[in-house]
Design an enzyme around this catalytic site. Structure first.
Site, PDB file in Angstrom:
ATOM      1  N   CYS A 111       0.785  -1.018  -0.018  1.00  0.00           N
ATOM      2  CA  CYS A 111      -0.160  -0.242   0.002  1.00  0.00           C
ATOM      3  C   CYS A 111       0.704   1.520   0.021  1.00  0.00           C
ATOM      4  O   CYS A 111       0.468   2.320  -0.523  1.00  0.00           O
ATOM      5  CB  CYS A 111      -1.044   0.184   1.154  1.00  0.00           C
ATOM      6  SG  CYS A 111      -1.903  -1.364   1.331  1.00  0.00           S
TER       7      CYS A 111
ATOM      8  N   HIS B  56      -4.043   6.690   0.967  1.00  0.00           N
ATOM      9  CA  HIS B  56      -4.294   5.790   0.352  1.00  0.00           C
ATOM     10  C   HIS B  56      -5.608   5.119   0.918  1.00  0.00           C
ATOM     11  O   HIS B  56      -6.092   5.235   2.086  1.00  0.00           O
ATOM     12  CB  HIS B  56      -3.135   4.583   1.025  1.00  0.00           C
ATOM     13  CG  HIS B  56      -3.547   3.039   0.974  1.00  0.00           C
ATOM     14  ND1 HIS B  56      -3.799   2.679  -0.152  1.00  0.00           N
ATOM     15  CD2 HIS B  56      -3.597   2.309   1.896  1.00  0.00           C
ATOM     16  CE1 HIS B  56      -4.216   1.410  -0.091  1.00  0.00           C
ATOM     17  NE2 HIS B  56      -4.020   1.152   1.269  1.00  0.00           N
TER      18      HIS B  56
ATOM     19  N   ASN C   5     -10.042  -1.067  -2.290  1.00  0.00           N
ATOM     20  CA  ASN C   5      -8.824  -0.877  -1.785  1.00  0.00           C
ATOM     21  C   ASN C   5      -7.954  -1.405  -2.996  1.00  0.00           C
ATOM     22  O   ASN C   5      -7.821  -2.639  -3.271  1.00  0.00           O
ATOM     23  CB  ASN C   5      -8.424  -1.577  -0.500  1.00  0.00           C
ATOM     24  CG  ASN C   5      -6.976  -1.380  -0.068  1.00  0.00           C
ATOM     25  OD1 ASN C   5      -5.981  -1.298  -0.814  1.00  0.00           O
ATOM     26  ND2 ASN C   5      -6.692  -1.428   1.180  1.00  0.00           N
TER      27      ASN C   5
HETATM   28  N1  ACO Z   1     -19.542 -10.273   5.313  1.00  0.00           N
HETATM   29  C1  ACO Z   1     -20.121 -10.343   6.440  1.00  0.00           C
HETATM   30  N2  ACO Z   1     -19.750 -10.852   7.651  1.00  0.00           N
HETATM   31  C2  ACO Z   1     -18.451 -10.536   7.878  1.00  0.00           C
HETATM   32  C3  ACO Z   1     -17.513 -10.284   6.449  1.00  0.00           C
HETATM   33  C4  ACO Z   1     -18.066 -10.085   5.515  1.00  0.00           C
HETATM   34  N3  ACO Z   1     -17.527  -9.699   4.255  1.00  0.00           N
HETATM   35  N4  ACO Z   1     -16.215 -10.361   7.016  1.00  0.00           N
HETATM   36  C5  ACO Z   1     -16.274 -10.766   8.455  1.00  0.00           C
HETATM   37  N5  ACO Z   1     -17.605 -11.124   8.776  1.00  0.00           N
HETATM   38  C6  ACO Z   1     -18.050 -11.539  10.098  1.00  0.00           C
HETATM   39  C7  ACO Z   1     -17.119 -12.158  10.783  1.00  0.00           C
HETATM   40  O1  ACO Z   1     -16.950 -13.527  10.818  1.00  0.00           O
HETATM   41  C8  ACO Z   1     -17.487 -11.839  12.325  1.00  0.00           C
HETATM   42  O2  ACO Z   1     -18.451 -12.654  12.562  1.00  0.00           O
HETATM   43  P1  ACO Z   1     -18.646 -13.257  14.191  1.00  0.00           P
HETATM   44  O3  ACO Z   1     -18.760 -11.992  15.075  1.00  0.00           O
HETATM   45  O4  ACO Z   1     -19.918 -14.132  14.206  1.00  0.00           O
HETATM   46  O5  ACO Z   1     -17.258 -14.025  14.394  1.00  0.00           O
HETATM   47  C9  ACO Z   1     -17.911 -10.458  11.993  1.00  0.00           C
HETATM   48  O6  ACO Z   1     -18.199 -10.063  10.763  1.00  0.00           O
HETATM   49  C10 ACO Z   1     -16.981  -9.371  12.480  1.00  0.00           C
HETATM   50  O7  ACO Z   1     -15.785  -9.777  12.229  1.00  0.00           O
HETATM   51  P2  ACO Z   1     -14.732  -8.637  12.384  1.00  0.00           P
HETATM   52  O8  ACO Z   1     -13.342  -9.164  11.535  1.00  0.00           O
HETATM   53  O9  ACO Z   1     -14.214  -8.686  13.973  1.00  0.00           O
HETATM   54  O10 ACO Z   1     -14.968  -7.391  11.727  1.00  0.00           O
HETATM   55  P3  ACO Z   1     -14.389  -5.994  11.985  1.00  0.00           P
HETATM   56  O11 ACO Z   1     -15.449  -5.175  12.697  1.00  0.00           O
HETATM   57  O12 ACO Z   1     -13.017  -5.827  12.666  1.00  0.00           O
HETATM   58  O13 ACO Z   1     -14.173  -5.609  10.512  1.00  0.00           O
HETATM   59  C11 ACO Z   1     -12.510  -5.495   8.797  1.00  0.00           C
HETATM   60  C12 ACO Z   1     -13.305  -6.259   9.521  1.00  0.00           C
HETATM   61  C13 ACO Z   1     -13.374  -4.462   7.981  1.00  0.00           C
HETATM   62  C14 ACO Z   1     -11.437  -5.877   7.939  1.00  0.00           C
HETATM   63  C15 ACO Z   1     -11.833  -4.359   9.976  1.00  0.00           C
HETATM   64  O14 ACO Z   1     -10.998  -4.865  10.706  1.00  0.00           O
HETATM   65  C16 ACO Z   1     -10.973  -3.269   9.115  1.00  0.00           C
HETATM   66  O15 ACO Z   1     -11.452  -2.398   8.412  1.00  0.00           O
HETATM   67  N6  ACO Z   1      -9.579  -3.403   9.511  1.00  0.00           N
HETATM   68  C17 ACO Z   1      -8.450  -2.470   8.636  1.00  0.00           C
HETATM   69  C18 ACO Z   1      -8.078  -3.328   7.603  1.00  0.00           C
HETATM   70  C19 ACO Z   1      -8.253  -2.733   6.257  1.00  0.00           C
HETATM   71  O16 ACO Z   1      -8.708  -1.564   6.118  1.00  0.00           O
HETATM   72  N7  ACO Z   1      -7.315  -2.940   5.518  1.00  0.00           N
HETATM   73  C20 ACO Z   1      -7.252  -2.825   4.278  1.00  0.00           C
HETATM   74  C21 ACO Z   1      -5.862  -3.177   3.528  1.00  0.00           C
HETATM   75  S1  ACO Z   1      -4.597  -2.913   4.394  1.00  0.00           S
HETATM   76  C22 ACO Z   1      -4.430  -1.359   3.827  1.00  0.00           C
HETATM   77  O17 ACO Z   1      -4.627  -0.894   3.033  1.00  0.00           O
HETATM   78  C23 ACO Z   1      -3.640  -0.467   5.011  1.00  0.00           C
END
Ligand code: ACO
Length: 336
Positions: A116, A263, A293
């Site tokens: 990234c 980004h 992304n």
């Molecule tokens: N659709 C529906 N449900 C989902 C999905 C999906 N696509 N993905 C995960 N879930 C579920 C999980 O299974 C979990 O279910 P559970 O509670 O029954 O176990 C629930 O949703 C919550 O999952 P989490 O992983 O805890 O969700 P979170 O709120 O942390 O969101 C996310 C995940 C969006 C990836 C978040 O952690 C985030 O934004 N992280 C930042 C990472 C990022 O943006 N990376 C981009 C690439 S890196 C970069 O460019 C910097």
């Protein structure tokens, strides 16, 4: 004598194929509400690899536009820098493929592997080469093709809904004496978190023959892994730090920024940073809603769209900032 460098042309290319959140929900157990609420993403583009829409092809298309807008001939380019985490081949890197596709003379082509942050790292490299007088016009590309390598089953939904394909490019040229252009660039990394956001195999630590021999259905090291919450927490801290570092280096304040182009990692990350830094909506550019992304491509795609929308005007103070796998993070402050 040190020269000054500036961005003289921007361009981008995204595949025609629009994939909405509803389209994804037909493949995996997800829904528009979850994706929109967590990431802000509404749709992304997926390349048509069978029709030759590869990482280097998209990069070449973006480059052609950037070169045209810079008002130079492709043979005026004296160096190529290509940032990607999704190259056409394991080797050689896509820099030489762009050189071939553009049909330009035997200039050097460098591939940057900083995910990234790759575009901002590449911009820093270009800036140094221009500063020393070694080169006059550098083509810098960020291009990614994620769609072919994502786990499109419910198992991979936490990662796969975030990423999209596309490319952006800029021409970095020697500025004239009274122009300011790129003021400073800043790069950091923290390798202790290398495996928190990574694609481990196939690689030299886990080669294809080994994967085939193991025949382990549980081994999904060939899909990207992301510790989402952990990445989020580090991203919001490092983004802010590196933006402030760029401002302080140049005796500027947050209010002086005309446009911050972060980004496009996740809309929630951008909004968090905007709020934390007390920035107005018009100071921050977001287009992740349309493209997801696109890692190394996200900043040049955003820059090209911002330029097309008239949001980058001569003299504007522009800040670029990135954070991603490595962890790596970087920023650049420049006068448009
Ligand atoms: N659709 C529906 N449900 C989902 C999905 C999906 N696509 N993905 C995960 N879930 C579920 C999980 O299974 C979990 O279910 P559970 O509670 O029954 O176990 C629930 O949703 C919550 O999952 P989490 O992983 O805890 O969700 P979170 O709120 O942390 O969101 C996310 C995940 C969006 C990836 C978040 O952690 C985030 O934004 N992280 C930042 C990472 C990022 O943006 N990376 C981009 C690439 S890196 C970069 O460019 C910097």
């Amino acid at each position: 004598m040190l020269y000054q460098s500036k961005i003289t042309g921007v361009g981008h290319y995204v595949p025609d194929n629009v994939v909405t959140n509803d389209d994804l929900s037909k493949l995996i157990d997800t829904n528009d509400e979850w994706i929109t609420e967590r990431t802000g993403i509404k749709e992304r583009r997926f390349a048509n690899i069978a029709k030759g829409e590869t990482t280097s092809y998209m990069g070449t298309k973006a480059a052609e536009l950037a070169i045209e807008r810079a008002g130079i001939d492709k043979n005026d380019i004296d160096f190529i820098i290509f940032a990607t985490l999704s190259p056409d081949f394991y080797f050689p890197g896509p820099g030489v493929l762009v050189q071939k596709q553009l049909g330009i003379k035997e200039v050097g082509a460098l591939d940057v592997r900083n995910q990234c942050s790759g575009f901002v790292y590449g911009l820093s490299v270009a800036d140094q080469f221009i500063k020393t007088g070694m080169y006059k016009n550098i083509l810098l590309i960020g291009s990614e093709l994620h769609s072919g390598g994502l786990d499109m089953t419910t198992r991979g939904r936490g990662v796969s809904v975030i990423f999209g394909d596309g490319a952006g490019a800029v021409v970095v040229s020697r500025a004239s004496e009274n122009e300011k252009g790129i003021l400073s660039t800043h790069m950091h990394s923290e390798g202790q978190y290398a495996e928190e956001l990574a694609l481990i195999g196939p690689s030299t630590s886990h080669w294809v023959p080994q994967i085939i021999q193991e025949n382990d259905p549980e081994n999904i090291s060939y899909y990207p892994y992301m510790n989402g919450n952990f990445v989020f927490k580090h991203a919001v801290v490092r983004f802010s730090e590196v933006i402030i570092e760029a401002l302080q280096t140049n005796n500027k304040a947050v209010q002086d920024i005309d446009l911050l182009i972060p980004h496009q990692a996740n809309l929630r990350i951008s909004q968090f940073i905007q709020k934390k830094m007390g920035m107005r909506d018009d100071q921050v550019f977001n287009n992740i809603m349309k493209y997801g992304n696109t890692t190394a491509a996200s900043i040049p795609i955003a820059m090209s769209e911002a330029w097309e929308q008239g949001r980058l005007n001569s003299g504007d103070l522009v800040c670029l900032a990135a954070f991603g796998s490595g962890f790596t993070w970087a920023s650049a402050l420049l006068h448009w």
